[in-house]
Design an enzyme around this catalytic site. Structure first.
Site, short mmCIF file in Angstrom:
data_model
loop_
_atom_site.label_atom_id
_atom_site.label_comp_id
_atom_site.label_asym_id
_atom_site.label_seq_id
_atom_site.Cartn_x
_atom_site.Cartn_y
_atom_site.Cartn_z
CB THR A 1 -0.99 0.00 1.17
OG1 THR A 1 -0.30 0.09 2.41
CG2 THR A 1 -1.86 -1.25 1.18
CG LEU B 1 -6.23 4.92 -2.14
CD1 LEU B 1 -6.86 5.73 -1.03
CD2 LEU B 1 -6.53 5.56 -3.47
CG HIS B 2 -3.31 2.09 3.70
ND1 HIS B 2 -1.98 1.75 3.83
CD2 HIS B 2 -3.43 3.32 4.28
CE1 HIS B 2 -1.34 2.71 4.47
NE2 HIS B 2 -2.19 3.68 4.75
CG ASP B 3 -8.60 0.14 3.82
OD1 ASP B 3 -7.67 -0.59 4.20
OD2 ASP B 3 -9.27 0.85 4.60
CB THR C 1 -4.51 -2.76 -2.27
OG1 THR C 1 -4.67 -2.94 -0.87
CG2 THR C 1 -3.69 -1.50 -2.54
#
Ligand code: BDR
Ligand code: CA
Length: 314
Positions: free
Chosen positions: A197, A243-245, A247
């Site tokens: 991320t 922009l972690h989530d 992914t």
């Protein structure tokens, strides 16, 4: 024609959770959102369940079933992240209070009932926050483990270290005991750690492309990202924030964007110094059996193209 993959999203919005939910709702040909379950994390539960409903309404999907789940971790006190996400969890745009209802019943029961009523091996769990709801479901109804097709999570970090402590990533740190239960459950797990991320950064040009879509959902998303990234830009000195989530959802749509390997992952639940660390046996030095596919590489441009294209469909 392929049948859309059935998913439950478990989440603690969070601007990046919002991006993940929008990516899923913008991809109905590939994913069918059976329901969205809220958990305490980035902000307390009263805000995360509200935020899920705000996001569904922004996407003109008030029909989505939204459930409230655990308001605290299994055994530790709740740690929140207003310093990253702002007081509401979705700071940035002007948002109105949602009018769509919260479903009656607890998120944990919805997860159990859905897994028991759908055909075995057909429901994928997408987790974007602490794993409390999933661990509670597994404890209450252990028979669900073998019915889950796959659990794709944003959580952990290894080569990249932690983001809430030097050793731990936020989602795992909030509820390490829950993560431990999930990693020991036998469910096929795909893990999107910080190693991935931290490579999908909200560069200005990428956010501008989202804003240029000009729909209410896309403009709100761009404004959320502009708020969210300020903290990480300062922290990491990077051009944009990670922009972690999304992914997690991107993996369902385009697994070819990611590379990783099957590893054993154990969760530190004892030491305060390294609490919530995901100990990944990347080099297979322990002989312990792999229990997760751990991602390490991502095609960041491909990821943002996908996200932008799907936001444009909302
Ligand atoms: C994770 O923590 C939360 O703050 C984000 O929404 C993401 O799920 C990143 O460590
Ligand atoms: Ca999250």
């Amino acid at each position: 024609m392929t049948v859309p993959r059935k998913i439950i999203i478990d989440t603690d919005p969070g601007q990046d959770d919002a991006a993940a939910i929008m990516l899923a709702l913008g991809s109905p040909a590939e994913v069918h959102v059976l329901g969205i379950t809220a958990v305490a994390g980035n902000v307390p539960l009263a805000l995360t369940e509200r935020n899920v409903r705000i996001i569904c309404e922004l996407c003109a999907r008030p029909d989505i079933k939204v459930f409230a789940g655990a308001d605290r971790p299994l055994s530790r006190s709740l740690v929140t992240a207003e310093h990253v996400h702002g007081k509401t969890g979705l700071d940035g745009p002007e948002l109105t209070e949602p009018t769509m209802p919260l479903q009656p019943g607890h998120a944990v029961d919805f997860i159990i009932e859905t897994l028991l009523s759908e055909a075995p091996g057909t429901v994928t769990l997408c987790t974007l926050g602490a794993l409390t709801n999933i661990a509670l479901a597994l404890t209450k109804a252990p028979e669900i483990a073998s019915r889950v097709r796959e659990l794709v999570m944003m959580g952990g970090g290894f080569f990249e270290g932690g983001n809430i402590t030097p050793a731990a990533e936020f989602n795992i740190y909030v509820d390490p005991q829950a993560a431990d239960i999930v990693f020991k459950s036998g469910i096929p797990i795909v893990m999107m750690p910080l190693d991935v991320t931290h490579r999908v950064l909200t560069h200005k040009a990428r956010v501008e492309k989202i804003k240029a879509i000009r729909s209410p959902a896309a403009v709100a998303m761009a404004e959320m990202l502009e708020f969210f990234e300020r903290f990480d830009i300062e922290k990491y000195g990077s051009d944009g924030g990670p922009l972690h989530d999304p992914t997690v959802i991107a993996y369902l749509l385009r697994p070819d964007l990611f590379k990783g390997r099957d590893c054993n992952v154990e969760i530190e639940t004892k030491s305060e110094l390294t609490m919530g660390m995901t100990v990944v046996d990347w080099w297979r030095v322990t002989g312990r059996n792999p229990n997760a596919r751990v991602m390490r590489e991502v095609d960041a441009d491909g990821f943002f193209e996908l996200l932008t294209e799907r936001l444009a469909r909302l």
